[in-house]
Write a protein that holds these residues in place. Sequence first.
Motif, mmCIF file in Angstrom:
data_model
loop_
_atom_site.group_PDB
_atom_site.id
_atom_site.type_symbol
_atom_site.label_atom_id
_atom_site.label_comp_id
_atom_site.label_asym_id
_atom_site.label_seq_id
_atom_site.Cartn_x
_atom_site.Cartn_y
_atom_site.Cartn_z
ATOM 1 N N ILE A 56 0.613 -1.279 -0.142
ATOM 2 C CA ILE A 56 0.482 0.271 -0.200
ATOM 3 C C ILE A 56 0.851 1.526 -0.144
ATOM 4 O O ILE A 56 0.326 2.063 -0.491
ATOM 5 C CB ILE A 56 -1.172 -0.020 1.258
ATOM 6 N N ALA A 57 1.344 1.201 1.058
ATOM 7 C CA ALA A 57 2.473 2.664 1.018
ATOM 8 C C ALA A 57 3.605 2.247 -0.762
ATOM 9 O O ALA A 57 3.919 4.059 -0.878
ATOM 10 C CB ALA A 57 4.192 1.841 1.881
ATOM 11 N N GLN A 58 3.569 1.654 -1.237
ATOM 12 C CA GLN A 58 4.715 1.781 -2.414
ATOM 13 C C GLN A 58 3.785 2.192 -3.260
ATOM 14 O O GLN A 58 3.962 2.781 -4.156
ATOM 15 C CB GLN A 58 5.120 0.453 -2.957
ATOM 16 N N SER A 59 2.295 2.013 -3.508
ATOM 17 C CA SER A 59 1.495 2.214 -4.220
ATOM 18 C C SER A 59 0.927 3.817 -4.537
ATOM 19 O O SER A 59 0.324 4.103 -5.000
ATOM 20 C CB SER A 59 0.653 0.972 -4.673
ATOM 21 N N ALA A 60 1.192 4.329 -3.366
ATOM 22 C CA ALA A 60 0.930 5.834 -3.487
ATOM 23 C C ALA A 60 1.392 6.843 -3.693
ATOM 24 O O ALA A 60 2.416 6.687 -4.682
ATOM 25 C CB ALA A 60 1.508 6.682 -1.675
ATOM 26 N N ASN A 61 0.549 7.437 -4.224
ATOM 27 C CA ASN A 61 0.948 8.719 -4.793
ATOM 28 C C ASN A 61 1.307 10.145 -4.035
ATOM 29 O O ASN A 61 0.444 10.179 -3.703
ATOM 30 C CB ASN A 61 -0.527 9.188 -6.102
ATOM 31 N N PHE A 62 1.972 11.103 -5.236
ATOM 32 C CA PHE A 62 2.077 12.525 -4.700
ATOM 33 C C PHE A 62 2.524 13.408 -6.073
ATOM 34 O O PHE A 62 2.868 13.334 -6.668
ATOM 35 C CB PHE A 62 3.795 12.026 -3.995
ATOM 36 N N TRP A 63 1.844 14.509 -5.553
ATOM 37 C CA TRP A 63 2.595 15.811 -6.234
ATOM 38 C C TRP A 63 2.165 16.786 -5.794
ATOM 39 O O TRP A 63 1.789 16.934 -4.323
ATOM 40 C CB TRP A 63 1.372 15.499 -8.046
ATOM 41 N N LEU A 64 3.270 18.248 -6.221
ATOM 42 C CA LEU A 64 3.117 19.523 -5.829
ATOM 43 C C LEU A 64 2.860 19.859 -6.202
ATOM 44 O O LEU A 64 2.589 20.151 -8.134
ATOM 45 C CB LEU A 64 4.532 19.686 -5.600
ATOM 46 N N ASN A 65 1.987 21.327 -5.845
ATOM 47 C CA ASN A 65 0.889 22.025 -7.164
ATOM 48 C C ASN A 65 1.812 23.645 -6.822
ATOM 49 O O ASN A 65 2.456 23.602 -6.320
ATOM 50 C CB ASN A 65 -0.508 22.525 -5.872
ATOM 51 N N ASP A 66 1.414 24.276 -7.618
ATOM 52 C CA ASP A 66 2.086 25.492 -7.946
ATOM 53 C C ASP A 66 2.757 26.211 -6.944
ATOM 54 O O ASP A 66 2.615 27.179 -6.749
ATOM 55 C CB ASP A 66 1.489 26.134 -9.151
ATOM 56 N N ASP A 67 0.599 26.529 -6.006
ATOM 57 C CA ASP A 67 1.043 27.017 -4.740
ATOM 58 C C ASP A 67 1.711 26.627 -3.562
ATOM 59 O O ASP A 67 1.491 26.896 -2.331
ATOM 60 C CB ASP A 67 -0.287 27.797 -4.000
ATOM 61 N N GLY A 68 3.084 25.168 -3.467
ATOM 62 C CA GLY A 68 3.002 24.489 -2.651
ATOM 63 C C GLY A 68 2.764 23.366 -1.794
ATOM 64 O O GLY A 68 3.413 23.318 -0.306
#
Length: 387
Positions: free
Chosen positions: A281-293
């Motif tokens: 489950i931890a390996q399938s996590a998704n992450f992204w960073l918005n323009d506002d930080g």
Amino acid sequence: MASSSSSTPAVNQAKQHPSRQRSPFTQAKPESKLNVAAAPFVYSRTSSSAGNLRHGDSMPEIGYIGPTQLPVNSRIWSSISTYPLEQAPAVRSTTPSQLFQYYQQQQQQQNYQQLQQHQLKRQYASSPHLSYEPVRQFGPVVLPNGVIQLRMRDAVVIEMTIDRSIKLVNNQERITMALSSTGTSAALNHPNGIVFQNGSRVDIVAYDGRRKNSYVRYAKMWQKGISLTSEGCALIYLVDAAGTRTTSDMINIDLNTDYISPVFYNGTRIGTQFYPEANQIAQSANFWLNDDGTEIFHLNGYRIQQTMDGLVKVARMNNRCNLRTSPTNGSATITTPYIHCTASMGQTSHLFVRREERRMHFDGTSFVVRNAGHSAGFDEGNRLRVY
């Protein structure tokens, strides 16, 4: 003829080493010890054209290069016609006193950070809910007992099980909240009080987190209405559709009882045998960073985001369950189909709980409950008031 022949080698030597023409030591004799000592500190073309060094100054410029962060002499590099410090170096000093002052400031800053970490460890060592880690591990990790842990900025820690029970810890403001895997139970431990919700029943303890008074008030929301009392009060009152009256019902909530762990661990699969599933489950996590930080994680059916000011929002995407906390003003929010609870330590310090038509509001001094159009509570002098 002798004079012209003697000057020819000097001219040829100057042509072979054009950089030495800019050095303040070229006037010294070849056999002079001063010329030998000054050889490593030949002026670079960049330094002489910029004019940032005084004539005759022999202190080398100090910069950093490479992963080892070792100080190097930029003039030595320039004399080899290989200048790796094209970008601005981290430190530039032309006098030993400036260099000593820089390293002294770095040592003081390091000592201050170590002292801060030591104080935080001592502060949270006695609490069963709070944890502190000076170095943030980015992304979700799995603990040996199969719990998934995600560390955010500003000492905010999120833990969840593979069954989606979740615990949100705000170490900076000493706030802990938990939500069960089914969403039918929730708990909040806040400087302004404790809230424990299990099904249709909600137990509440309210006290002033800013320590302006020592009054402790108790309340219970259940099927008959809202029961309330205060520490030092011999009677328990019930607010229902008929109004406010005394009752023989008991309010069973204790300040020293841990309500976070039962909510978080009840009905969940915990143990080393569930480590592989949690790791997947931890390996399938998704992450992204918005323009506002804003940092956003999708993990185990939860949407977790943290804004630039430190506010953390956790939402379970398949139902109406939300958790919020802020390390700047000590705010906390729990929203489920069974309860809505908010608390804050900012300018509007309060504790508020709503369960269907039943409500409780505490502002640090007055404690008021409302049910079916009737209100009662304790004022700033801990006296019972019926509104």
